[in-house]
Every structure is written in structure tokens, then in C-alpha cells.
Design a protein around this motif. Structure first.
Motif, PDB file in Angstrom:
ATOM      1  N   ARG A  16       6.288  -1.484   4.513  1.00  0.00           N
ATOM      2  CA  ARG A  16       6.110  -2.657   5.394  1.00  0.00           C
ATOM      3  C   ARG A  16       4.637  -2.850   5.778  1.00  0.00           C
ATOM      4  O   ARG A  16       4.166  -3.971   5.921  1.00  0.00           O
ATOM      5  N   LEU A  18       2.219  -2.074   3.808  1.00  0.00           N
ATOM      6  CA  LEU A  18       1.660  -2.652   2.575  1.00  0.00           C
ATOM      7  C   LEU A  18       1.944  -4.153   2.522  1.00  0.00           C
ATOM      8  O   LEU A  18       1.071  -4.954   2.171  1.00  0.00           O
ATOM      9  N   LYS A  19       3.157  -4.565   2.913  1.00  0.00           N
ATOM     10  CA  LYS A  19       3.481  -5.995   2.938  1.00  0.00           C
ATOM     11  C   LYS A  19       2.562  -6.722   3.914  1.00  0.00           C
ATOM     12  O   LYS A  19       2.083  -7.826   3.629  1.00  0.00           O
ATOM     13  N   ILE A  22      -0.697  -7.367   2.201  1.00  0.00           N
ATOM     14  CA  ILE A  22      -0.615  -8.495   1.257  1.00  0.00           C
ATOM     15  C   ILE A  22      -0.671  -9.813   2.036  1.00  0.00           C
ATOM     16  O   ILE A  22      -1.326 -10.776   1.622  1.00  0.00           O
ATOM     17  N   GLU A  23       0.034  -9.859   3.173  1.00  0.00           N
ATOM     18  CA  GLU A  23       0.032 -11.089   3.975  1.00  0.00           C
ATOM     19  C   GLU A  23      -1.368 -11.393   4.506  1.00  0.00           C
ATOM     20  O   GLU A  23      -1.738 -12.555   4.652  1.00  0.00           O
ATOM     21  N   VAL A  25      -4.106 -10.777   2.831  1.00  0.00           N
ATOM     22  CA  VAL A  25      -4.788 -11.404   1.688  1.00  0.00           C
ATOM     23  C   VAL A  25      -4.361 -12.873   1.587  1.00  0.00           C
ATOM     24  O   VAL A  25      -5.196 -13.770   1.392  1.00  0.00           O
ATOM     25  N   GLU A  26      -3.070 -13.108   1.731  1.00  0.00           N
ATOM     26  CA  GLU A  26      -2.537 -14.486   1.669  1.00  0.00           C
ATOM     27  C   GLU A  26      -3.241 -15.361   2.721  1.00  0.00           C
ATOM     28  O   GLU A  26      -3.746 -16.448   2.402  1.00  0.00           O
ATOM     29  N   VAL A  42      -8.137  -6.676  -0.833  1.00  0.00           N
ATOM     30  CA  VAL A  42      -7.389  -6.267  -2.028  1.00  0.00           C
ATOM     31  C   VAL A  42      -7.685  -4.808  -2.383  1.00  0.00           C
ATOM     32  O   VAL A  42      -6.799  -4.067  -2.816  1.00  0.00           O
ATOM     33  N   ILE A  45      -5.412  -2.601  -0.516  1.00  0.00           N
ATOM     34  CA  ILE A  45      -4.050  -2.597  -1.066  1.00  0.00           C
ATOM     35  C   ILE A  45      -3.956  -1.631  -2.238  1.00  0.00           C
ATOM     36  O   ILE A  45      -2.998  -0.867  -2.374  1.00  0.00           O
ATOM     37  N   ARG A  46      -4.959  -1.690  -3.089  1.00  0.00           N
ATOM     38  CA  ARG A  46      -5.003  -0.801  -4.250  1.00  0.00           C
ATOM     39  C   ARG A  46      -4.848   0.665  -3.836  1.00  0.00           C
ATOM     40  O   ARG A  46      -4.030   1.400  -4.381  1.00  0.00           O
TER      41      ARG A  46
END
Lengths: 92, 92, 92, 92
Positions: A16, A18-19, A22-23, A25-26, A42, A45-46
Motif C-alpha cells: 500500500r 508502494l501504491k 505511484i499515486e 508520480v501520477e 520514480v 519506487i524502483r
């Protein structure tokens, strides 16, 4: 029973988080953030995906192959300890 | 203006697909999927993050450093082409 | 003239050090070193190859695309600086 | 006895091939090869090091933890098979 049950809550929290990354980045793309900012998000995230992979493989070793703390076969326990060390080195 | 504007929609679609892949991992953990299944889902995320990174860096080169298609300096255009090839090789 | 000329000696020293690390792996296998020892030696090679890759790409950017220290176009110099930062993050 | 004994010759051949690849990079730098050529040679080394790492870890699993072909414990043999699959996916 899957290898993920034992540490399921810990893994879910990690996924979660990690999600959430990503959000971020979005949102940075939607708000036209600078290139450098997006690339930094990013990059984080990697690292998080590599760390999650390492944790899943380590859990799998402990629960389905050999848990060094409880395996009565000392040679196999030693082999599993070395294996977990190698996984940590390569997937950190 | 950020390097992400030009291809913003394409990048956003890619990031949302990545979020969908993370949510698939989340569901697989919640539903006690097998270890192998979870690991396969995470492996696909790893590839997707690397590909996204490569695309962001390539966009940055084209928009902020040198676009080989439009750069009037032929030597720099050639250098940028080789650079983009290298990035594609290392971040695919 | 290749991008490797300018820093040729530095790069050659790095490549020869890498060759020495491979030879250490070769000797460890020939002398039946423990698994953990061989794996540790190989892990150090992996890091060295990634670092060499990053240095080659950074040299290429400076010599064939844009050198932030000397590029008269400030926007491109700024773009090249951000690019080099990104390469250092992803290939360290 | 180390995990590398059994497949020692195969591993040594692989390490010597890797040394040959490093020497090709060394020669390409000495002869002022183009940037793209040097980068391609280094990219092939990167893949070779990752493949060697995967093989060393897989050998270690089979010889010191569990060999799926001979382990009388079927659940552990199954776990080791899944683990080897995961290692192959992540270190190929």
C-alpha cells in the motif's frame, strides 16, 4: 497456506505504501512537476519494488524451503542462512 | 514547462497501468494467493518501473538536451542518438 | 575522436581493476572457496560494472551531447545537469 | 566442500568467458573505439554478471538447501522449485 500469510499484514502495508508512491508520480505528472522531481519519485519506487521482491523471496525461503531458526538439519539451516544473505545483497 | 508535458497523456496512462499492477499484488495478498503467483505479479511491476524510467529519461533528453530529429548541430544530434540507444539498452 | 579519449586513463584503470576482480572469482573457484565467498566477490563485480556503465554514459553526455560546464546554451546545460543526476541515481 | 565444486568446470568456463569480455572492453578503450562500441561491450558484461550470479545462487540452493530432484520431502522440493523459478526470473 501461502508463504505470504505469516507476514501478510507487513507485506500489505508495504504494497500500500508502494501504491501511495505511484499515486505521487501520477499527481506530479498531472500537476506538471519538473522532470527532475518526477524522476526522483520514480527512483524511489524502483528501490521499493526491489525491496519488496527481496522480502517476498526471503519469506518464501523461510516458510517453504528452510527456516534457519527452526530447521533441525544444521547443514541445511546454514545453507539457508547463506542463501538469505545472498538474496539480501542482490535485491536490496 | 516540464519534459513530461509533451507526452503527458502517454506517461499518465503508463503510470495508471502500473498502479493497476500494484493493486493486483494487493488483491493477491488479500486473497492468499500462492507465493509463486505473487512473485510473478511483482516481477511484472519491476519491468514496468524500469521501462517507465527509461521513457522519462529519453523524453528528458529529447525535450531538454537534444532532440536528434530537430537539432541543427549534426554532431550533437548523433551523440544524442547514441545516448538514447544506450539508455534503451540499460533501462529496458 | 571517441568519448573515451579524454578520461581514457581513468577508464582503463577502472576496467583493469574490474579484470582483477574477475580473476579473484576465478581463483576462488579454483581453490574451492566457500559459496558465500564466491557470491560476495561476484556481488562486488556487479556494482563495479554498474558504476563503469554510469561513468561511460556520463562521459558520453559531456563530450558528445552537452557539457554543463561549457555549454553556452544555459537551458541545455541545465537539462544536461539534470540528466547526469538521473544517470548517477539509476546507475550507481 | 563448496557448492561450486559440482559444477566447477562449467562455472570456471563462464568466469573465463567473462574475463575475455572485460579484456575486449580494455582493448576497445586502448584502440580508441567509438563510444557506442564500448557501451555495447559493457552492456554484454552486465548481462553476463547477472547470469553468473543467478547460476551461483541456483547451485547453492540445489547443493546446500534443497535439490528438488532428490529431496524426499515433497513440500520442500516444491518450495525449492518455485524459489529457483523466482531466482531465474529476477537474475536473468
Amino acid at each position: 497456506m501461502s508463504h505470504t500469510n505469516k507476514h501478510k499484514d507487513k507485506l500489505l502495508a508495504r504494497v500500500r505504501r508502494l501504491k501511495g508512491q505511484i499515486e505521487a508520480v501520477e499527481r506530479s505528472l498531472e500537476s506538471d512537476a519538473s522532470c527532475g522531481e518526477v524522476l526522483n519519485l520514480v527512483a524511489s519506487i524502483r528501490g521499493a519494488v526491489t525491496g519488496l521482491t527481496g522480502e517476498l523471496i526471503e519469506d518464501h525461503i523461510r516458510e517453504h524451503v528452510s527456516n534457519p531458526q527452526t530447521d533441525p538439519d544444521q547443514a541445511r539451516a546454514q545453507g539457508a542462512t547463506e542463501l538469505i544473505d545472498a538474496i539480501r545483497t542482490y535485491l536490496k
